[in-house]
Design a protein around this motif. Structure first.
Motif, PDB file in Angstrom:
ATOM      1  N   THR A  89      74.263  18.350  19.468  1.00  0.00           N
ATOM      2  CA  THR A  89      74.864  17.570  18.383  1.00  0.00           C
ATOM      3  C   THR A  89      76.128  18.285  17.945  1.00  0.00           C
ATOM      4  OG1 THR A  89      72.688  16.809  17.665  1.00  0.00           O
ATOM      5  CG2 THR A  89      74.516  16.600  16.094  1.00  0.00           C
ATOM      6  N   LEU A  90      77.248  17.564  17.998  1.00  0.00           N
ATOM      7  CA  LEU A  90      78.558  18.179  17.788  1.00  0.00           C
ATOM      8  C   LEU A  90      79.290  17.561  16.596  1.00  0.00           C
ATOM      9  CD1 LEU A  90      79.744  18.160  21.532  1.00  0.00           C
ATOM     10  CD2 LEU A  90      78.649  20.045  20.308  1.00  0.00           C
ATOM     11  N   PHE A  91      80.112  18.394  15.967  1.00  0.00           N
ATOM     12  CA  PHE A  91      81.024  17.962  14.904  1.00  0.00           C
ATOM     13  C   PHE A  91      82.413  17.834  15.526  1.00  0.00           C
ATOM     14  CE2 PHE A  91      83.950  19.973  11.568  1.00  0.00           C
ATOM     15  CZ  PHE A  91      84.340  18.754  11.039  1.00  0.00           C
ATOM     16  N   LYS A  92      83.028  16.666  15.344  1.00  0.00           N
ATOM     17  CA  LYS A  92      84.345  16.422  15.926  1.00  0.00           C
ATOM     18  C   LYS A  92      85.415  17.115  15.077  1.00  0.00           C
ATOM     19  CE  LYS A  92      85.070  12.355  17.829  1.00  0.00           C
ATOM     20  NZ  LYS A  92      85.449  10.920  18.013  1.00  0.00           N
ATOM     21  N   SER A  93      85.401  18.436  15.126  1.00  0.00           N
ATOM     22  CA  SER A  93      86.313  19.220  14.293  1.00  0.00           C
ATOM     23  C   SER A  93      87.752  19.133  14.773  1.00  0.00           C
ATOM     24  CB  SER A  93      85.858  20.676  14.238  1.00  0.00           C
ATOM     25  OG  SER A  93      85.733  21.224  15.524  1.00  0.00           O
TER      26      SER A  93
END
Length: 581
Positions: A306-310
């Protein structure tokens, strides 16, 4: 009174008059017009870049703008000379009466001279120290603690509403290691011989914790399995370490407004709520990251996370918030913690990290930008490493801590005031070699001594004057005939005093409290220079025999310097010395 601000306003008024007269085109932006001290004091008292920054948008030669602006400024009674240099630099000289007015303003405002409303009451959260609660603070933490505390005081002086905050990193595996290490000391307190495996904390500071655990629980957990005692020992040891850390901070006069527990984020829905906020903004997704730079394919296994689109908010790569096994990454609770800060209504956030957190800057800024829709700025200051030297050699070992030099070691060696001032004589992002011997040296090369000696010299002078029957009360000095302050050496001191309000605002705007330390050294240098000139020029002596008017004026000048030194040292968290011992 902020003289630089006053003259800046005069410059802007003059530029607007030039627009009204048709000497400048309408619609120019004056935001980058500045008034500052010239690089060379021989050129004047102040300089403005107005002609240089307006030439291009005005489609005019900078020299033409400077000549016209000089004529406008020269008509003001405060300006004795407005001269154009080079392609269009404009240097200004101010009347002696202006500087005498500044001196009066310092005396009348007292400790509030230089205090600013620049911050307009904006709420700022300054998070600093935030060490893992696994032992005493070391010298690296000391630098961050001093920097953060001085920055908080500076921002308060500049008109911000400041909250000092400590983030307790009690949610990770290191606190389990602390509990296991404390358990070994607990067994030791019961007379058992113990060995500390690699990865535990063998230093002496946990011996009192082991004794305290024995007093609390008796022998009920001796030889019991880990699941029977781990949680209790974890909580107990963490509380003991935080008490130790609070005591360490108190040695430096540091008191936090908030201690925020990382553990409070787990199992409470706070992490999930923060990530849900990002998910609603379309910034959370399932994906596979590219291998880290420098990693070969056989060193790295691609896994869906699960990734944060930083990258949508300025980061170089997107960041994982949940591992493939469903566990949170270290980044996830940090996002939740900063979401809590944003939710508490702070207008600005400042984080002070150690040098090893450089890789965290972009991702944390991206998270705050996303959570606040870009409305809450986050400034992250990195404090570089400190190396301690004593007797010409690097000083590395603390008997109590085992592997590092503690905050207490440093304070015991040189005292809290010297520790604080010395650590603020370098910008935070520069490495610092702290020479413990030089820190106690009584010479001009030791900045804390030099500044403290200036204030002590003034206090001594005032005491001696009073002993001679001279009235030295603040009311008397405020009423002194300040027109007697006219010698170039005296005016040089007043000109340095006039820079203080400007310095406060610049330092507060850039979050750089080291500028205060530099300024105080320069002010002390001006004071010491004036004092020595008085040995050969009677009119410059603080106590001028036979001339009461000059004596009161000279003592008023000395008192004003003490006022500003005391205010500056107060920001740095250092007590001004009234006598040297």
């Amino acid at each position: 009174m902020n003289l630089f601000s006053d003259i800046h306003s005069l410059v802007i008024e003059s530029l607007n008059a030039m627009v009204a007269d048709g000497a400048l085109p309408d619609g120019l932006d004056f935001a980058n017009v500045a008034v500052e001290p010239p690089r060379d004091a021989a050129h004047g008292d102040m300089a403005t870049n107005a002609a240089m920054v307006l030439a291009k948008p005005a489609k005019m030669k900078p020299r033409d703008i400077a000549d016209a602006l000089a004529a406008k400024l020269g008509a003001d009674a405060r300006i004795t000379e407005a001269s154009v240099a080079g392609p269009g630099f404009l240097n200004l000289r101010l009347a002696d009466t202006v500087w005498q007015t500044v001196l009066g303003a310092v005396l009348n405002a007292g400790a509030d001279y230089g205090r600013s409303n620049m911050g307009q009451g904006k709420r700022v959260n300054v998070e600093y120290v935030s060490a893992n609660p696994t032992g005493p603070l070391h010298v690296g933490h000391t630098r961050g603690a001093v920097f953060g505390d001085a920055l908080s005081s500076l921002l308060d002086f500049a008109g911000y509403d400041v909250t000092r905050e400590y983030y307790i990193n009690d949610g990770g595996g290191q606190v389990d290691v602390l509990a296991r290490s404390a358990y070994l000391r607990y067994l030791e307190a019961h007379g058992q011989s113990v060995e500390f495996p690699d990865g535990t904390y063998p230093a002496d500071y946990l011996k009192p914790v082991g004794e305290a655990l024995k007093a609390e629980y008796g022998d009920s957990f001796v030889d019991q399995p880990e699941e029977a005692w781990l949680e209790k020992f974890r909580l107990f040891a963490t509380e003991q370490m935080m008490q130790l850390i609070r005591e360490d901070l108190a040695l430096l006069g540091i008191k936090m407004d908030v201690f925020y527990s990382e553990k409070s984020l787990y199992g409470t829905g706070r992490i999930e709520a923060a990530l849900e906020e990002l998910k609603e903004k379309g910034l959370i997704y399932r994906g596979v990251l590219e291998p880290p730079k420098g990693k070969k394919p056989d060193d790295w296994e691609p896994r869906e996370q699960t990734l944060f689109k930083s990258t949508d908010h300025g980061d170089d790569v997107d960041r994982a918030v949940m591992k493939s096994d469903g566990a949170w990454t270290y980044f996830a609770p940090d996002i939740a913690y900063h979401y809590d800060k944003v939710s508490r209504g702070f207008d600005e956030l400042i984080d002070i990290f150690g040098a090893d957190h450089g890789g965290y800057v972009k991702r944390m800024k991206a998270a705050v930008s996303a959570l606040s829709d870009g409305k809450v700025p986050l400034d992250i200051k990195l404090c570089q490493l400190v190396k301690l030297f004593k007797d010409g050699a690097e000083f590395k070992m603390s008997k109590r801590a085992g592997t590092f030099v503690t905050l207490r070691d440093v304070v015991d060696a040189v005292g809290p005031d010297v520790t604080r001032f010395m650590l603020l004589t370098r910008k935070n992002d520069q490495g610092f070699d702290f020479d413990l011997d030089k820190a106690l040296e009584q010479s001009k090369d030791n900045p804390v001594f030099y500044v403290q000696y200036a204030n002590a010299r003034i206090c001594s002078t005032l005491r001696k004057a009073a002993a001679e029957g001279i009235e030295v009360s603040d009311d008397t000095l405020k009423a002194a005939e300040l027109t007697r302050i006219a010698d170039p050496a005296q005016l040089a001191v007043v000109k340095k005093l006039a820079e203080w309000p400007r310095l406060v605002e610049i330092s507060g705007r850039t979050n750089e409290p080291h500028r205060v330390a530099f300024y105080l050294y320069d002010l002390a240098s001006e004071l010491h220079g004036l004092y020595h000139l008085g040995k050969s020029k009677q009119n410059l002596r603080f106590v001028n025999d036979g001339d009461q008017s000059a004596t009161h004026a000279n003592l008023a000048l000395a008192r004003a310097v003490s006022v500003v030194i005391s205010a500056g040292l107060g920001i740095l968290g250092v007590k001004p010395a009234e006598e040297m011992r």
